[in-house]
Design an enzyme around this catalytic site. Structure first.
Site: not given
Ligand code: DHB
Length: 274
Positions: A47, A122
């Site tokens: 993540k 993001c």
């Molecule tokens: C999140 C969403 C995304 O598409 C990304 O690339 C990184 C983070 C998020 O909202 O956590």
């Protein structure tokens, strides 16, 4: 052989197959990451993490359906030290969410892991998306490569304007990047239910769009970048089956990442794909 060797600056990653999870999908907790280790994916991406652990946005913050997903997770994560402390029996890339540039440099100085994916796309951080700002991106990468000898990949947003895409490609070619990954979700999407209500709670229901809807943009971005950049490309966006994967390979991807479909089916999806 389905193996792929990703050549870094001082070390390489050897992928037994070319299919990874997309950052953000099944990769936040230790259990999820262990599930990926025990699955048939060829490598693991964490993540996107921040300096500190963060709870993220209120629930519901992810909507999944057959052809489209919407998310505004808000970078919920366990903090970069947690992801840096883990070891797996297959290639592991730590994704860092570039929300605050100074904190990103702090993390890069401390982190021990060698392969990093910088998420400069993001859609949910309520700040300008660095991947859409070529001058700021150039300044950021210039500073970064003065202090950092790690292997850096960039997770790019989808580009809809050719001159911007070409500018970004020229910047990418100035620096020793290990790879680029095209594409992250499309920012600023809204999905309503049959009663015209938002399907996710944060940000007035607006967030990043993934799933089959975005595959045409992912494919076109990989195809265009493949003609312009020197580094390898990871294809991402709307992959559901082997044919989708072959399409990404046919336009120049070396590896692929699976997002929405992994969230829907779980890590057993990799049994069908590899
Ligand atoms: C999140 C969403 C995304 O598409 C990304 O690339 C990184 C983070 C998020 O909202 O956590």
């Amino acid at each position: 052989m389905n193996q792929f060797i990703l050549q870094g600056r001082n070390s390489n990653l050897i992928f037994k197959n070319k299919i990874l999870n997309a950052s953000g999908c099944w990769c936040t907790t230790k259990k999820e990451l262990k599930d990926l280790e025990n699955s048939n994916c060829g490598g693991i991406v964490s993540k996107s993490c921040l300096f500190e652990k963060y709870e993220g946005n209120p629930q519901p913050r992810i909507y999944l359906s057959e052809n489209v997903s919407l998310n505004s997770v808000g970078l919920a994560n366990e903090g970069f030290k947690f992801y840096d402390s883990l070891k797996f029996s297959k290639p592991y890339i730590i994704s860092i969410g570039v929300k605050d540039i100074e904190l990103t440099f702090q993390m890069l100085k401390i982190i021990k892991h060698d392969f990093i994916e910088l998420n400069i796309s993001c859609p949910n951080i309520n700040k300008p998306i660095l991947g859409y700002d070529p001058d700021s991106l150039d300044d950021f990468l210039e500073r970064l490569f003065l202090i950092c000898d790690k292997n850096i990949g960039l997770k790019l947003p989808p580009y809809f304007d050719n001159s911007l895409l070409e500018k970004i490609a020229n910047i990418i070619n100035k620096y020793p990047l290990t790879y680029i990954c095209c594409v992250n979700g499309i920012p600023n999407g809204l999905i309503l239910d049959k009663n015209f209500n938002n399907v996710i709670k944060p940000n007035d229901g607006i967030g990043g769009i993934g799933g089959s809807y975005i595959k045409p943009f992912g494919l076109a971005n990989v195809k265009k970048f493949n003609r312009l950049v020197k580094c390898p490309i990871i294809g991402c966006g709307g992959i559901k089956n082997k044919k989708d994967i072959e399409e990404y390979f046919s336009v120049g991807a070396s590896l692929v990442q699976i997002g929405t479909e992994l969230m829907i089916k779980g890590p057993k999806i990799f049994d069908e794909l590899f």
